[in-house]
Design an enzyme around this catalytic site. Structure first.
Site, PDB file in Angstrom:
ATOM      1  N   SER A   1      14.415  30.271  65.943  1.00  0.00           N
ATOM      2  CA  SER A   1      16.299  29.811  65.550  1.00  0.00           C
ATOM      3  C   SER A   1      15.780  28.864  64.593  1.00  0.00           C
ATOM      4  O   SER A   1      14.510  27.921  64.295  1.00  0.00           O
ATOM      5  CB  SER A   1      16.646  29.328  66.911  1.00  0.00           C
ATOM      6  OG  SER A   1      17.545  28.133  66.963  1.00  0.00           O
TER       7      SER A   1
ATOM      8  N   TYR B   1      17.070  25.093  75.406  1.00  0.00           N
ATOM      9  CA  TYR B   1      17.100  25.626  73.814  1.00  0.00           C
ATOM     10  C   TYR B   1      16.227  25.407  73.272  1.00  0.00           C
ATOM     11  O   TYR B   1      14.918  26.023  72.469  1.00  0.00           O
ATOM     12  CB  TYR B   1      18.186  26.179  73.203  1.00  0.00           C
ATOM     13  CG  TYR B   1      18.669  27.149  72.489  1.00  0.00           C
ATOM     14  CD1 TYR B   1      19.089  28.453  72.980  1.00  0.00           C
ATOM     15  CD2 TYR B   1      18.504  27.177  70.989  1.00  0.00           C
ATOM     16  CE1 TYR B   1      18.701  29.186  72.333  1.00  0.00           C
ATOM     17  CE2 TYR B   1      18.463  28.427  70.074  1.00  0.00           C
ATOM     18  CZ  TYR B   1      18.782  29.215  70.769  1.00  0.00           C
ATOM     19  OH  TYR B   1      19.260  30.880  69.938  1.00  0.00           O
TER      20      TYR B   1
END
Ligand code: NDP
Length: 253
Positions: free
Chosen positions: A143, A156
């Site tokens: 990400s 995350y």
């Protein structure tokens, strides 16, 4: 250089939608048989239908990749159905958006288990089959939060930073076995995950548009090409890399 994947067999976790389905579609178009893995049976069935409509061999396995048994069963299914395993895309992922002080331990564990531990478990489960196939390709999905921080994404970001480091370790360990392991770091892509983020984080949509040099959100179809490249012999000397697919987002000051 060869981008052909005919005769190859791929597993894509979370391949029933979003970025995973974009990658599964590319792999199918390049000739691979594709197994999509997800928890939602209806989404699995729709993805198989879409892949078969491209003329590809496809199947779905219903399962939760946070569970070691499910990861092993997924690889067993690929072997039982198509006889081999060459490509694993560790794409399943979730996010829970909160300030760090507000997470429960269960929420932390759920994000880490889904995004990071599942990639480890599925790679471990796939290793013997890839050895038998004489090599393999593992693609892990990171990400922008593998690189940057965000106030609303503690677990995350930790999971996605960990994904890049796991990628490097697996790449070092398994290079001798002709298994290349790379990470893809998506920018902001229009999927179910980010449709929710746009509701949760005010102003996100506009900020993404303003910062992305390409001037748009990414589309799952933007991941077909990188999936084929990293799954094919064209990338045989590329391992341990973290490749951004972000419309220039991470290059913008
Ligand atoms: P989606 O929510 O559209 O897809 C997530 C997929 O993961 C679904 O197919 C879901 O299937 C599957 N999944 C989630 N949990 C599990 C589980 N425990 N076991 C099996 N499958 C699971 O999101 P995206 O396509 O956006 O995300 C895909 C990946 O890309 C994720 O790793 C995400 O972090 C990453 N990413 C996305 C970005 C974006 O902008 N969209 C940006 C950067 C990274 P099911 O519900 O059926 O289980």
């Amino acid at each position: 250089m060869d981008l052909e994947l005919k005769g190859k067999v791929a597993i894509v976790t979370g391949g029933n939608g979003g970025i995973g389905l974009g990658m599964a579609t590319g792999l199918a178009q390049a000739g691979a048989a594709v197994i999509v893995a997800g928890r939602n049976a209806a989404k699995n069935a729709a993805a198989v239908k879409a892949l078969e409509a491209l003329g590809a061999k496809a199947a779905a396995v219903e399962g939760d990749v946070t569970q070691q048994d499910a990861c092993r069963a997924l690889v067993e299914s690929a072997l039982a159905r198509f006889g081999r395993l060459d490509i694993l895309v560790n794409n399943a992922g979730i996010n829970i958006r909160k300030q760090p002080q507000d997470y429960t331990l269960e929420e932390w564990n759920s994000v880490l288990d889904t995004n990071l531990t599942s990639a480890f478990l599925c790679s471990q489960a796939a290793y013997p089959a890839m050895l038998k196939a004489g090599g393999g390709k593992i693609i892990n999905i990171g990400s922008m939060l593998s690189i940057f921080g965000a106030a609303f994404a503690g677990p995350y970001g930790a999971s996605k930073g960990g994904t890049v480091q796991l990628t490097k370790s697996l790449a070092c360990a398994w290079a001798k076995d002709k298994i290349q392991v790379n990470a893809v770091l998506p920018g902001w892509i229009d999927t179910e995950l980010t449709r929710q983020a746009r509701k949760d984080v005010p102003g996100l949509h506009e900020r993404v548009l303003a910062r992305t040099p390409a001037g748009r959100w990414g589309d799952p179809g933007d991941f077909a090409g990188i999936a084929v490249f990293l799954a094919s012999s064209a990338s045989d000397f590329i391992s341990g890399a973290a490749i951004t697919v972000d419309g220039g987002y991470s290059s913008q000051a």
